[in-house]
Write an enzyme that holds these catalytic residues in place. Structure first.
Site, short mmCIF file in Angstrom:
data_model
loop_
_atom_site.label_atom_id
_atom_site.label_comp_id
_atom_site.label_asym_id
_atom_site.label_seq_id
_atom_site.Cartn_x
_atom_site.Cartn_y
_atom_site.Cartn_z
N GLY A 104 17.80 56.98 -3.95
CA GLY A 104 18.66 58.07 -4.43
C GLY A 104 17.84 59.16 -5.13
O GLY A 104 18.34 59.85 -6.02
N ALA A 105 16.58 59.31 -4.70
CA ALA A 105 15.66 60.23 -5.38
C ALA A 105 16.08 61.69 -5.24
O ALA A 105 15.64 62.55 -6.02
CB ALA A 105 14.24 60.05 -4.85
N VAL A 118 20.42 52.67 1.46
CA VAL A 118 20.44 51.38 0.75
C VAL A 118 21.42 50.38 1.37
O VAL A 118 21.43 49.22 0.99
CB VAL A 118 20.72 51.54 -0.77
CG1 VAL A 118 19.65 52.35 -1.46
CG2 VAL A 118 22.11 52.11 -1.03
N SER A 150 25.28 52.23 -15.72
CA SER A 150 26.15 53.23 -16.33
C SER A 150 26.72 52.60 -17.60
O SER A 150 26.78 51.38 -17.72
CB SER A 150 27.31 53.57 -15.38
OG SER A 150 28.31 54.33 -16.05
N TYR A 205 34.06 51.55 -9.11
CA TYR A 205 32.80 52.00 -9.73
C TYR A 205 32.45 51.11 -10.93
O TYR A 205 31.32 50.65 -11.07
CB TYR A 205 32.95 53.46 -10.16
CG TYR A 205 31.69 54.08 -10.69
CD1 TYR A 205 30.71 54.55 -9.82
CD2 TYR A 205 31.46 54.19 -12.06
CE1 TYR A 205 29.53 55.13 -10.32
CE2 TYR A 205 30.30 54.75 -12.56
CZ TYR A 205 29.34 55.22 -11.68
OH TYR A 205 28.18 55.79 -12.16
N VAL A 206 33.43 50.88 -11.79
CA VAL A 206 33.20 50.06 -12.99
C VAL A 206 32.77 48.65 -12.57
O VAL A 206 31.83 48.08 -13.13
CB VAL A 206 34.47 50.03 -13.87
CG1 VAL A 206 34.34 48.98 -14.96
CG2 VAL A 206 34.72 51.40 -14.49
N ALA A 207 33.45 48.10 -11.58
CA ALA A 207 33.10 46.74 -11.11
C ALA A 207 31.67 46.73 -10.57
O ALA A 207 30.89 45.82 -10.85
CB ALA A 207 34.09 46.28 -10.05
N LYS A 229 29.17 48.67 -11.34
CA LYS A 229 28.16 48.86 -12.39
C LYS A 229 28.07 47.64 -13.30
O LYS A 229 26.98 47.32 -13.80
CB LYS A 229 28.45 50.14 -13.18
CG LYS A 229 28.29 51.41 -12.33
CD LYS A 229 26.87 51.57 -11.82
CE LYS A 229 26.66 52.87 -11.07
NZ LYS A 229 25.26 53.04 -10.62
#
Ligand SMILES: NC(=O)c1ccc[n+]([C@@H]2O[C@H](COP(=O)([O-])OP(=O)(O)OC[C@H]3O[C@@H](n4cnc5c(N)ncnc54)[C@H](O)[C@@H]3O)[C@@H](O)[C@H]2O)c1
Length: 260
Positions: free
Chosen positions: A12-13, A62, A140, A154-156, A158
């Site tokens: 993800g650069a 990825v 995060s 997203y929360v799961a 991270k």
């Protein structure tokens, strides 16, 4: 120039945080393997070279283990090994759990969590062979707390990244590889990348900056967004030889938002 003899691979650069990480490692003398989807990888490698650093681009997804292996092979070919892996590739999402279908859940988990696993899985044999390395995952603050609505997948994902980081640090340390450290960085609201992107909210589309001002600012003791360079600084810090004793940690860089 504290990392002159180091090679760093960054997934993800080409994103807001990944770009800052690439520039910061290059400024410390490290050789950078900048990985991202398509031309995003080329653009950041070019920018690093223009700034006087050493960088090669690898177009790598990825979602594909073969791409992650190719990324590591490229680092070995160009720079003689792989010392540091920073996993920045990630996707945001919006919507209530029942509003999203299963494919959205799977997409976010597959990039954010499984993608982090695939990158680590490819990098680890190199580090084990040399008995040293630094794995730095970008999680995060939402890897430690629930979000304020709309972001369950997203929360799961991270929380999964933080769990993977802690478990692997423990595994490597206790299996006789204390020279390989594994840490997460947990950014708060960053003024770059997905932190400034337009998002769907119940009040309509809003820029990340506007969302921060309206909903988050009052919750952040420093009352400000974090700069991408501050995340990059934390990654460089974790990669330094002097940080060898830090492993299994999830470091918040969030202006004091989360205190655990
Ligand atoms: N910006 C913030 O406020 C913030 C806060 C906390 C955590 N993060 C995390 O930081 C990381 C970087 O985010 P950012 O803000 O720079 O966002 P960004 O969207 O600018 O960068 C993400 C990068 O990941 C790449 N990517 C997406 N899917 C990929 C895939 N399948 N294979 C390879 N690359 C892929 C994108 O092309 C992009 O360049 C993410 O993991 C994000 O969850 C960001």
């Amino acid at each position: 120039m504290r990392l002159e003899d180091h090679a760093v691979a960054i997934t993800g650069a080409g994103g807001g945080i990944g770009r800052a990480v690439a520039l910061a490692f290059a400024a410390e003398g490290a050789g950078v393997v900048a990985a991202d989807l398509g031309e995003r990888a080329d653009a950041v490698a070019e920018e690093v070279r223009r700034a006087g650093g050493r960088a090669v681009a690898v177009r790598a997804d990825v979602s594909r283990s073969a791409d992650m292996r190719a990324l590591v092979e490229r680092s070995v070919r160009e720079f003689g090994g792989l010392d540091v892996l920073v996993t920045c590739a990630g996707l945001g999402t919006a919507g209530l759990l029942l509003e999203q279908d299963e494919s959205e859940w799977t997409r976010v988990i597959d990039v954010n969590l499984n993608g982090t696993y695939r990158a680590i899985r490819a990098a680890l044999p190199q580090m084990i062979a040399r008995r040293r390395g630094r794995i730095i995952t970008i999680a995060s603050v939402l890897g430690k707390m629930g979000g304020y609505g709309f972001v369950s997948a997203y929360v799961a994902s991270k929380h999964g990244v933080v769990g993977l980081t802690r478990a692997l640090a423990s595994e490597l340390g206790s299996q006789g590889y204390p020279g390989i450290t594994v840490n997460a960085i947990c950014p708060g609201y960053v003024r770059a990348g997905m932190g400034v992107a337009t998002q769907a909210t119940k009040a309509g589309p809003m820029s990340g900056t506007e969302i921060f001002e309206r909903y988050y600012k009052r919750l952040v003791p420093q009352r400000r967004m974090i700069e991408a360079e501050e995340i990059a600084h934390a990654a460089v810090f974790l990669a330094l030889p002097e940080s060898a004793g830090i492993t299994g940690q999830a470091l918040n860089v969030d202006g004091g938002f989360v205190t655990s």
